[in-house]
Write an enzyme that holds these catalytic residues in place. Structure first.
Site, mmCIF file in Angstrom:
data_model
loop_
_atom_site.group_PDB
_atom_site.id
_atom_site.type_symbol
_atom_site.label_atom_id
_atom_site.label_comp_id
_atom_site.label_asym_id
_atom_site.label_seq_id
_atom_site.Cartn_x
_atom_site.Cartn_y
_atom_site.Cartn_z
ATOM 1 N N CYS A 116 21.907 53.675 13.020
ATOM 2 C CA CYS A 116 21.317 53.424 14.339
ATOM 3 C C CYS A 116 19.951 52.767 14.233
ATOM 4 C CB CYS A 116 21.213 54.741 15.113
ATOM 5 S SG CYS A 116 20.362 54.565 16.696
ATOM 6 N N CYS A 121 21.857 50.605 16.754
ATOM 7 C CA CYS A 121 21.332 50.667 18.120
ATOM 8 C C CYS A 121 19.977 49.989 18.302
ATOM 9 C CB CYS A 121 21.185 52.132 18.560
ATOM 10 S SG CYS A 121 22.501 53.227 18.046
ATOM 11 N N LYS A 124 19.918 46.119 17.531
ATOM 12 C CA LYS A 124 20.856 45.539 18.501
ATOM 13 C C LYS A 124 20.223 45.443 19.885
ATOM 14 C CE LYS A 124 23.037 48.224 20.822
ATOM 15 N NZ LYS A 124 24.330 48.804 20.550
ATOM 16 N N TYR A 257 32.927 46.858 20.195
ATOM 17 C CA TYR A 257 31.666 46.729 20.919
ATOM 18 C C TYR A 257 30.602 46.068 20.038
ATOM 19 C CZ TYR A 257 29.794 50.900 18.523
ATOM 20 O OH TYR A 257 29.344 51.799 17.585
ATOM 21 N N GLU A 261 28.738 42.783 21.372
ATOM 22 C CA GLU A 261 27.277 42.863 21.508
ATOM 23 C C GLU A 261 26.588 41.794 20.665
ATOM 24 O OE1 GLU A 261 26.553 47.604 22.527
ATOM 25 O OE2 GLU A 261 26.507 46.939 20.440
ATOM 26 N N HIS A 529 17.325 51.977 47.875
ATOM 27 C CA HIS A 529 17.566 50.584 48.245
ATOM 28 C C HIS A 529 16.314 49.744 48.031
ATOM 29 C CE1 HIS A 529 19.706 47.381 50.289
ATOM 30 N NE2 HIS A 529 18.620 47.156 51.025
ATOM 31 N N GLU A 534 22.869 52.240 43.802
ATOM 32 C CA GLU A 534 23.197 52.781 45.120
ATOM 33 C C GLU A 534 24.642 52.493 45.523
ATOM 34 O OE1 GLU A 534 21.464 50.944 48.651
ATOM 35 O OE2 GLU A 534 20.860 49.224 47.415
#
Length: 554
Positions: A116, A121, A124, A257, A261, A529, A534
Site C-alpha cells: 500500500c 494505494c 496510486k 482495478y 487505475e 445541496h 445528495e
C-alpha cells in the site's frame, strides 16, 4: 505428577543439562542408557524435551515464557503486520517484525510499509491526483482562469515528489516500531519448525528465532503472464511508481482495478494508453458499474482492445523507454493482433506470497491453487499458534484498512483477553479510475443470486455534478445505485456510486450500512445541496419501472 510441579521442574533444569539431554536424544536410545548415571535428573530432562516438542510445556508455562525468544513474530511489514505488531507491543509483549522485499525482475525494491505505502494505494492515489489536476486545468479556462504557456507534465518531478513522500513514510514506520519496542529485522523469514523460523538478510546471513505465536502478513505480488518476454521486457505496478522515465505509449494488460487505475492516470498525464482485456472489467465488482467506469475511460482517451490475450513480447529497441512488439490472440476467433509500444504494464492479478516461507514445515494448510490461507473467524490457520491476516486470506477482502483492522483486533484477542473479531461484511471501497467508483455491500449480480430478483428493489439515477456543468463535460455520465432487500424493510444491501470524490462519498454511506440503513431512512435524510452525495436522498426511479433517470438542473 511431574507436570503438576512445574515450579520445581523449572528450578532444576539448567542450560547444561538441557544441552546434554538433547545431544543424547539425537544419538539414540543406546547412547542415552550410557549417560543415565543420575536417573532422576535425566528422566526429568527427557520428559521436559518431549513436552517441549509436543507443545505441552509451553501450555503449562504460558506461551510467553522464556521457552521462546519472542511472544509474537510477525512475518510481513505491510499495513496489517505493522498494526498487529505495534498493538501487541503496546500490550507489553516481546515482538519481532520480519520484512524483506524480493526485487522484481527489473530490480525494483522498496522500504518498510508493504504494498500500500510503496507500490499501491499511496503512489496510486497521488498519481491519480496528478491526472485530476490536468483535467482541472482544462476546466479552469472555462471558469475564467487565463494562462497562455503551454501546459506539459514532467514525469521526473512527479516521480521524485511521490517517492520522497513514500521515503518519509518508510522512515516513520521504522521510528514507530522502535518507539514501540518492536524488533524490526530486514530479512526473509522461513519456517524450519512450527515454532522456529530462519531469517536470511540481503547479505545471505542466517539467523534463527523462535516464538510462541506467529502472524503471517506477507501480502501478494503481481502475477506475470508466463509467455516469452514478459519478465524480461514488461513491468508491473511494482515497477511503475518508481520508474525513472516516462513510460510513453503504454499497453496495459489486464482489466483488474490495478489495470484500470494505472491506465487511467497514465492517460490523464497525456500518454497514449491501450488496455487489453481478456474477458470482463473489474471481476468481482458490480458489472453495471464496471462497464460505466470503462465507458468514461474511453471518453477520456483510453483505448480498449477487448477479447485478446498476449502470446509474446519482443524487444525492438532498448531505451528509456525502448520499443516493444506485442503479439496477441483473440479469445473468440483465430484473429492475431500485433502492436508496438514503449511500455507494457502487466496487471492481470496478484499471487499470495506463501509458497516459499516454509509453511509445509510448520504444518499450515494452504490452498494449492491460489496460495491463499484458509482461516477461521479469528484469523487462525490450521496450526493453532499461527495466524494470518491481510491479502493472503482465502475469501477475504484484499484491502489495506481491512488488514489493519484485523491485525489490531487479533493482537487484542491474543494478548488482552478481547473478543471482538474483524467484520468482513459491508466493507466500503473505491476504485480510483478517472471517474471514481465507490461501492459497499453486494454487487447487483450477487444480490440477485442470493435474494432473487423478485425480492429486490433497485433505485438508480444519473447525475451531473455542478462542477462539471460550466466546463460542459460528462453530462449525465455519473451514476448512483442502491440495492434494497424488500423482505427486510428495504434495507440497503448494495451501494454503488460513480462520480467525483467517490471515496469520500462512500465512506459515510458505509457507516450507515453498518447501522442497517433502509431506503425510507435515506428518503428522510435531508441532503446537502449542491453535492453529488445528495442524490442518494432523492432517488425515486427503480430499475424495474424502466423510468427516465437523466437529470436536468438542480
Amino acid at each position: 505428577i511431574f507436570f503438576m510441579h512445574t515450579e520445581y521442574f523449572k528450578g532444576i533444569i539448567s542450560i547444561r543439562k538441557r544441552e546434554v539431554f538433547i545431544r543424547c536424544l539425537w544419538q539414540g536410545v543406546d547412547t542415552l542408557k550410557h549417560h543415565i548415571t543420575h536417573s532422576r535428573d535425566v528422566v526429568l530432562n527427557i520428559r521436559t524435551a518431549v513436552a517441549h516438542k509436543d507443545g505441552d510445556l509451553q501450555k503449562l508455562l504460558g506461551e510467553g515464557s522464556k521457552a521462546y525468544d519472542y511472544d509474537l513474530i510477525v512475518i510481513g511489514g505491510g499495513s496489517g503486520g505493522l498494526a498487529c505488531s505495534k498493538e501487541a507491543a503496546a500490550l507489553g509483549k516481546k515482538v519481532m517484525v520480519l520484512d524483506y522485499v524480493v526485487p522484481t525482475p527489473k530490480g525494483t525494491t522498496w522500504g518498510l510499509g508493504g504494498t500500500c505505502v510503496n507500490v499501491g494505494c499511496i503512489p496510486k492515489k497521488l498519481m491519480h491526483q496528478t491526472a485530476l489536476l490536468g483535467t482541472a486545468m482544462e476546466d479552469a479556462r472555462k471558469f475564467g482562469w487565463e494562462f497562455t504557456d503551454q501546459v506539459t507534465h514532467n514525469w521526473e518531478t512527479m516521480r521524485t515528489a511521490v517517492n520522497n513522500y513514500i521515503g518519509s513514510l518508510n522512515w516513520g514506520y521504522r521510528v514507530s516500531l522502535r518507539d514501540k519496542n518492536v524488533n524490526y529485522v530486514n530479512a526473509y523469514a522461513e519456517f524450519v519448525e512450527p515454532h522456529k523460523i530462519k531469517a536470511t538478510n540481503k547479505r545471505g546471513k542466517e539467523m534463527f528465532y523462535t516464538a510462541a505465536k506467529f502472524v503471517l502478513a506477507t501480502g501478494e505480488r503481481p502475477r506475470y503472464l508466463g509467455i516469452p518476454g514478459d519478465k524480461e521486457y514488461c513491468i508491473t505496478s511494482d515497477d511503475l511508481f518508481s520508474l525513472p522515465y516516462c513510460p510513453g505509449k503504454t499497453l496495459v494488460v489486464g482489466a483488474s482495478y490495478v489495470a484500470l487505475e494505472c491506465g487511467g492516470f497514465l492517460a490523464g498525464l497525456g500518454l497514449d494508453v491501450t488496455v487489453m482485456v481478456r474477458s470482463i472489467l473489474l471481476r468481482g465488482f458490480d458489472q453495471d458499474m464496471a462497464n460505466r467506469a470503462g465507458d468514461c475511460m474511453e471518453t477520456h482517451g483510453v483505448k480498449f482492445l477487448r477479447k485478446f490475450v498476449p502470446t509474446k513480447i519482443e524487444q525492438l529497441e532498448a531505451g528509456t523507454p525502448g520499443r516493444l512488439k506485442v503479439t496477441a490472440k483473440s479469445t473468440e476467433s483465430d484473429a492475431i493482433f500485433e502492436g508496438e509500444y514503449n511500455t507494457v504494464l502487466i496487471a492481470v492479478g496478484r499471487d499470495a506470497c506463501t509458497g516459499k516461507i516454509g509453511l509445509d514445515k510448520a504444518g499450515v494448510k494452504v490452498n494449492a491453487k491460489n496460495g491463499k490461507i484458509p482461516v477461521n473467524d479469528e484469523e487462525q490457520t490450521s496450526v493453532p499458534h499461527i495466524y494470518a491476516i491481510g491479502d493472503i486470506l482465502e475469501g477475504k477482502w484484499e484491502l489495506t484498512p481491512v488488514a489493519i483492522q484485523a491485525g489490531k483486533l487479533l493482537a487484542r484477542r491474543l494478548f488482552a483477553g478481547a473478543s471482538l473479531k474483524c467484520d468482513y461484511v459491508n466493507v466500503p471501497t473505491t476504485v480510483f479510475t478517472p471517474m471514481e467508483y465507490g461501492s459497499c455491500g453486494y454487487p447487483e449480480e450477487k444480490a440477485v443470486e442470493l435474494y432473487g430478483q423478485e425480492n429486490l428493489e433497485i433505485y438508480h439515477s444519473l447525475f451531473w455534478p455542478l462542477e462539471f456543468t460550466v466546463p460542459g463535460r460528462d453530462n449525465n455520465r455519473c451514476y448512483a445505485k442502491i440495492i434494497c432487500n424488500k423482505l427486510d424493510n428495504e434495507r440497503v444491501i448494495g451501494f454503488h456510486y460513480l462520480g467525483p470524490n467517490a471515496g469520500e462519498v462512500t465512506q459515510g454511506f458505509g457507516a450507515a450500512m453498518k447501522c442497517g440503513i433502509t431506503k425510507d431512512q435515506l428518503d428522510n435524510t435531508i441532503g446537502i445541496h449542491p453535492t453529488c452525495a445528495e442524490i442518494f436522498t432523492t432517488m425515486e426511479v427503480t430499475k424495474s419501472s424502466d423510468g427516465d433517470i437523466t437529470q436536468s438542473g438542480c
